[in-house]
Design a protein around this motif. Structure first.
Motif, PDB file in Angstrom:
ATOM      1  N   GLN A  50       6.665   1.870  -0.893  1.00  0.00           N
ATOM      2  CA  GLN A  50       7.927   2.595  -1.054  1.00  0.00           C
ATOM      3  C   GLN A  50       9.113   1.848  -0.444  1.00  0.00           C
ATOM      4  O   GLN A  50      10.250   2.240  -0.644  1.00  0.00           O
ATOM      5  CB  GLN A  50       7.818   3.979  -0.402  1.00  0.00           C
ATOM      6  N   CYS A  62      -4.967   5.247   2.170  1.00  0.00           N
ATOM      7  CA  CYS A  62      -4.390   3.897   2.173  1.00  0.00           C
ATOM      8  C   CYS A  62      -4.044   3.452   3.592  1.00  0.00           C
ATOM      9  O   CYS A  62      -4.308   2.310   3.981  1.00  0.00           O
ATOM     10  CB  CYS A  62      -3.151   3.839   1.293  1.00  0.00           C
ATOM     11  N   ARG A 122       1.410   2.970  -8.108  1.00  0.00           N
ATOM     12  CA  ARG A 122       0.608   3.869  -7.276  1.00  0.00           C
ATOM     13  C   ARG A 122      -0.751   3.244  -6.992  1.00  0.00           C
ATOM     14  O   ARG A 122      -1.780   3.891  -7.154  1.00  0.00           O
ATOM     15  CB  ARG A 122       0.447   5.210  -7.969  1.00  0.00           C
ATOM     16  N   THR A 123      -0.737   1.994  -6.620  1.00  0.00           N
ATOM     17  CA  THR A 123      -1.979   1.283  -6.386  1.00  0.00           C
ATOM     18  C   THR A 123      -1.805   0.253  -5.285  1.00  0.00           C
ATOM     19  O   THR A 123      -0.682  -0.056  -4.891  1.00  0.00           O
ATOM     20  CB  THR A 123      -2.459   0.607  -7.695  1.00  0.00           C
ATOM     21  N   TYR A 171       0.845  -1.194   0.000  1.00  0.00           N
ATOM     22  CA  TYR A 171       0.000   0.000   0.000  1.00  0.00           C
ATOM     23  C   TYR A 171       0.877   1.239   0.000  1.00  0.00           C
ATOM     24  O   TYR A 171       2.050   1.183   0.366  1.00  0.00           O
ATOM     25  CB  TYR A 171      -0.933   0.000   1.222  1.00  0.00           C
ATOM     26  N   ASP A 172       0.301   2.352  -0.397  1.00  0.00           N
ATOM     27  CA  ASP A 172       1.016   3.624  -0.429  1.00  0.00           C
ATOM     28  C   ASP A 172       1.180   4.122   0.998  1.00  0.00           C
ATOM     29  O   ASP A 172       0.224   4.518   1.646  1.00  0.00           O
ATOM     30  CB  ASP A 172       0.229   4.629  -1.270  1.00  0.00           C
ATOM     31  N   TYR A 217      -4.993  12.030  -2.775  1.00  0.00           N
ATOM     32  CA  TYR A 217      -4.177  13.009  -2.045  1.00  0.00           C
ATOM     33  C   TYR A 217      -4.937  14.326  -1.863  1.00  0.00           C
ATOM     34  O   TYR A 217      -4.883  14.939  -0.812  1.00  0.00           O
ATOM     35  CB  TYR A 217      -2.857  13.287  -2.760  1.00  0.00           C
ATOM     36  N   ALA A 275       4.617  -0.979   3.081  1.00  0.00           N
ATOM     37  CA  ALA A 275       4.497   0.249   2.295  1.00  0.00           C
ATOM     38  C   ALA A 275       5.180   0.039   0.952  1.00  0.00           C
ATOM     39  O   ALA A 275       6.290  -0.487   0.887  1.00  0.00           O
ATOM     40  CB  ALA A 275       5.121   1.421   3.040  1.00  0.00           C
ATOM     41  N   CYS A 328      -0.027   7.809   1.745  1.00  0.00           N
ATOM     42  CA  CYS A 328      -1.425   8.129   1.453  1.00  0.00           C
ATOM     43  C   CYS A 328      -2.271   7.962   2.714  1.00  0.00           C
ATOM     44  O   CYS A 328      -2.280   6.885   3.320  1.00  0.00           O
ATOM     45  CB  CYS A 328      -1.931   7.207   0.350  1.00  0.00           C
ATOM     46  N   ARG A 376      -2.005  13.627   2.315  1.00  0.00           N
ATOM     47  CA  ARG A 376      -0.858  12.715   2.299  1.00  0.00           C
ATOM     48  C   ARG A 376       0.088  13.100   3.423  1.00  0.00           C
ATOM     49  O   ARG A 376       0.106  14.237   3.875  1.00  0.00           O
ATOM     50  CB  ARG A 376      -0.148  12.715   0.950  1.00  0.00           C
TER      51      ARG A 376
END
Length: 139
Positions: free
Chosen positions: A45, A23, A64-65, A16-17, A118, A43, A20, A123
């Motif tokens: 990232q 999220c 981005r999902t 997940y983001d 966002y 995450a 966000c 965010r």
């Protein structure tokens, strides 16, 4: 056996983001409603998420999902969300049947929300640390 190998062989992981707010709220919702302990979170990232994405053939950057990964299979967007709902107790579990709706419909709605998330929900400046319900829930 590395943590990555263990997760890939026996568990599911939701990517997940991490910045966000929507999220993060969804992950907290899943934890509070008692999602299966077989599901882990990461995450998107993070380095482990990038390795998981690469292992299933998805790009490591610019994802981005929401992604649900189980061994060599993965689901994106609304498909991932509705599959995860099956791991919640009733009455939330019933929402999992929405995965049988046409994907162009569910993903269209998902994309509209995702594109505006966002702006609508905000965010964080950095990945948020979410309180887990047990150790090793987050990768």
């Amino acid at each position: 056996m590395s943590e990555f190998t263990y997760i890939r062989s026996t568990k599911q992981v939701i990517l997940y983001d991490g910045v966000c707010k929507l999220c993060n709220a969804w992950v907290v919702f899943l934890l509070r409603k008692g999602v299966s302990k077989d599901i882990r979170f990461s995450a998107i990232q993070s380095d482990i998420s990038k390795a998981i994405l690469k292992s299933v053939g998805l790009p490591e950057e610019n994802i981005r999902t929401i992604v649900l990964v189980k061994q060599d299979m993965y689901w994106l967007r609304a498909g991932a969300i509705f599959r995860v709902m099956a791991y919640l107790p009733w009455p939330w579990k019933i929402l999992s049947v929405m995965r049988f709706l046409p994907r162009f419909v569910t993903d269209s709605v998902y994309k509209i929300v995702a594109f505006n998330r966002y702006r609508l929900f905000g965010r964080f400046d950095d990945i948020q640390i979410i309180k887990a319900d047990f150790p090793q829930r987050f990768l």
